[in-house]
Write a protein that holds these residues in place. Structure first.
Motif, PDB file in Angstrom:
ATOM      1  N   ARG A   1     -32.018  96.418-127.879  1.00  0.00           N
ATOM      2  CA  ARG A   1     -32.939  95.844-128.867  1.00  0.00           C
ATOM      3  C   ARG A   1     -33.664  96.888-129.693  1.00  0.00           C
ATOM      4  O   ARG A   1     -33.957  96.647-130.863  1.00  0.00           O
ATOM      5  CB  ARG A   1     -33.938  94.920-128.165  1.00  0.00           C
ATOM      6  CG  ARG A   1     -34.753  95.594-127.077  1.00  0.00           C
ATOM      7  CD  ARG A   1     -35.544  94.580-126.263  1.00  0.00           C
ATOM      8  NE  ARG A   1     -36.556  93.920-127.076  1.00  0.00           N
ATOM      9  CZ  ARG A   1     -37.351  92.970-126.590  1.00  0.00           C
ATOM     10  NH1 ARG A   1     -37.229  92.578-125.330  1.00  0.00           N
ATOM     11  NH2 ARG A   1     -38.273  92.416-127.362  1.00  0.00           N
TER      12      ARG A   1
ATOM     13  N   ALA B   1     -32.292  95.247-132.972  1.00  0.00           N
ATOM     14  CA  ALA B   1     -32.947  93.933-133.042  1.00  0.00           C
ATOM     15  C   ALA B   1     -33.341  93.583-134.474  1.00  0.00           C
ATOM     16  O   ALA B   1     -33.132  92.449-134.933  1.00  0.00           O
ATOM     17  CB  ALA B   1     -34.164  93.900-132.129  1.00  0.00           C
TER      18      ALA B   1
ATOM     19  N   LEU C   1     -29.433  88.202-129.826  1.00  0.00           N
ATOM     20  CA  LEU C   1     -30.818  88.405-129.423  1.00  0.00           C
ATOM     21  C   LEU C   1     -31.036  87.966-127.974  1.00  0.00           C
ATOM     22  O   LEU C   1     -31.832  88.564-127.243  1.00  0.00           O
ATOM     23  CB  LEU C   1     -31.755  87.629-130.360  1.00  0.00           C
ATOM     24  CG  LEU C   1     -31.831  88.167-131.800  1.00  0.00           C
ATOM     25  CD1 LEU C   1     -32.561  87.186-132.695  1.00  0.00           C
ATOM     26  CD2 LEU C   1     -32.505  89.534-131.835  1.00  0.00           C
TER      27      LEU C   1
END
Length: 441
Positions: free
Chosen positions: A368, A372, A395
């Motif tokens: 992430r 992200a 995600l």
């Protein structure tokens, strides 16, 4: 006079109209007929396009089924080999019999190892039958020499109990040869060569081959080279190619290149590409990724480039490649090389939606902190539902509950919001838990 002229004009006009009307009617009919023909042609073309699309889909499905079957039978073969290594002879016979009955790839090898295992079970008559099936059914198999040697051994042992000490004696013999290799290589190498030509277990043959691969003796190299070129059974050839890569001298790399150029066996060439990677021969891997005609080998070369971290090379190939399946492997290679920037570029701009989806999946696996924001940007920019769903899944893989909650609060599409909530329900996160409680209130 005037009245007569008018009457003649009226009669003439009526006659002209009468002549023109059929002509106009015929023209209309002809136009309608042309429209019908054109419509039928359009329908025929549409049917042909549908048929072509169905044929392409069927061909793709057949290719996928064939690949799945190949992988499944390869697993069965490996299970049989493992059983041989563990001296689980009954299990080995079962696995190899399944391959033989299905006439699967490597059925000739399965016949050999079934006979080998049956001999270990003191079922010599069945072992000889298996050898006979191999000799008759696969007259050009590269397992024939091994099978004939095994047949001699089985016939000699027919009716005699199998000594449980044989395996241990073979291992002791190999240890002795390894020790002799350091003291008197000229005497050890012929012994190793004889062991490779006999009916020893796969593990012992592989170890003998490994000892040869470590030797600097010209005779040892000659034996290893002969096996790598296909002078023995396929299993030993694969091991020889692998050992050439492990001991990746310039001479070995050149030899692997010669074998690759001369071979038509996809599996051998695949192993050579992996050996290139092990030896660090990026130039030859790149050459295969660029010029190889077989898509699956080109994809394998690309995968090895990714493992080697050749980001720029893979990206240059991606822009030139036309095969979507090979491009998928390039996306995987970019992931292996850690090239998030190029994956973001594909996810946002590639014309192929499936390739963009695959790029988003790989971004989700990269952590992430690195990707992200890029995944969130893809979600916000794209109208395509599949790509939005892929971003949600990415995600989720990153366990990025905070971003998913933010998306859920803003999302107006009921199905997309439901997908986000479903993912949040599977996450152990305070942010996810608080949002779910909020929905319940």
């Amino acid at each position: 006079m005037k009245r007569q002229w008018v009457q003649r004009w009226i009669v003439g006009t009526a006659a002209a109209v009468a002549l023109v009307m059929p002509t106009a009617s015929a023209a209309g009919q002809a136009f309608a007929l042309e429209e019908q023909v054109a419509e039928r042609n359009r329908e025929r073309a549409e049917r042909q396009r549908d048929q072509a699309e169905q044929q392409r889909e069927q061909a793709e499905q057949q290719r996928e089924r064939a690949e799945q079957a190949r992988e499944r039978w390869e697993q069965v073969y490996e299970q049989g080999q493992d059983a041989v290594e563990d001296s689980q002879w009954t299990r080995a016979v079962e696995r190899f019999t399944a391959l033989v009955s299905a006439k699967a790839p490597r059925a000739d090898a399965a016949l050999y190892w079934r006979a080998y295992s049956l001999d270990k079970l003191n079922r010599q008559a069945e072992a000889l039958t298996s050898v006979a099936e191999l000799l008759k059914g696969y007259p050009s198999s590269r397992w024939l020499a091994d099978a004939r040697a095994l047949e001699i051994q089985v016939r000699q042992r027919a009716g005699q109990p199998v000594s449980p000490e044989v395996q241990a004696d073979e291992e002791l013999k190999l240890f002795a040869i390894q020790g002799l290799q350091h003291q008197d290589p000229d005497q050890a190498i012929p012994m190793l060569e004889k062991l490779l030509q006999g009916t020893s277990s796969p593990r012992l043959k592989e170890r003998a081959l490994f000892v040869l691969a470590q030797s600097n003796s010209p005779r040892a190299r000659q034996v290893l080279t002969n096996i790598a070129r296909g002078g023995s059974n396929p299993d030993l050839q694969m091991k020889a190619v692998q050992y050439l890569g492990i001991h990746g001298s310039q001479a070995n790399q050149q030899l692997l290149g010669e074998i690759y150029a001369a071979s038509t066996d996809v599996e051998v060439k695949r192993q050579i590409l992996r050996s290139y990677m092990i030896s660090g021969d990026r130039e030859r891997v790149l050459a295969a990724a660029t010029g190889e005609k077989v898509p699956e080998l080109r994809a394998e070369a690309v995968r090895q480039l990714g493992i080697m971290g050749a980001r720029d090379g893979v990206w240059q190939l991606y822009s030139k490649e036309t095969d979507p399946e090979v491009k998928e492997q390039m996306i995987q290679a970019l992931f292996l090389a850690g090239d998030s920037a190029r994956l973001i570029e594909i996810a946002n701009n590639d014309s192929n939606v499936e390739l963009r989806r695959r790029a988003i999946q790989q971004l989700g696996l990269m952590g992430r902190d690195r990707t992200a924001d890029a995944i969130l940007n893809v979600y916000n920019r794209q109208a395509n539902i599949e790509l939005k769903e892929a971003a949600i899944d990415a995600l989720f893989v990153q366990q990025n509950a905070e971003t998913l909650v933010a998306l859920a609060r803003k999302e107006t599409d009921r199905e997309l919001k439901g997908r986000i909530v479903q993912k949040l329900s599977l996450m152990r996160s305070p942010a996810a838990r608080d949002y779910l409680m909020e929905l319940l209130k």
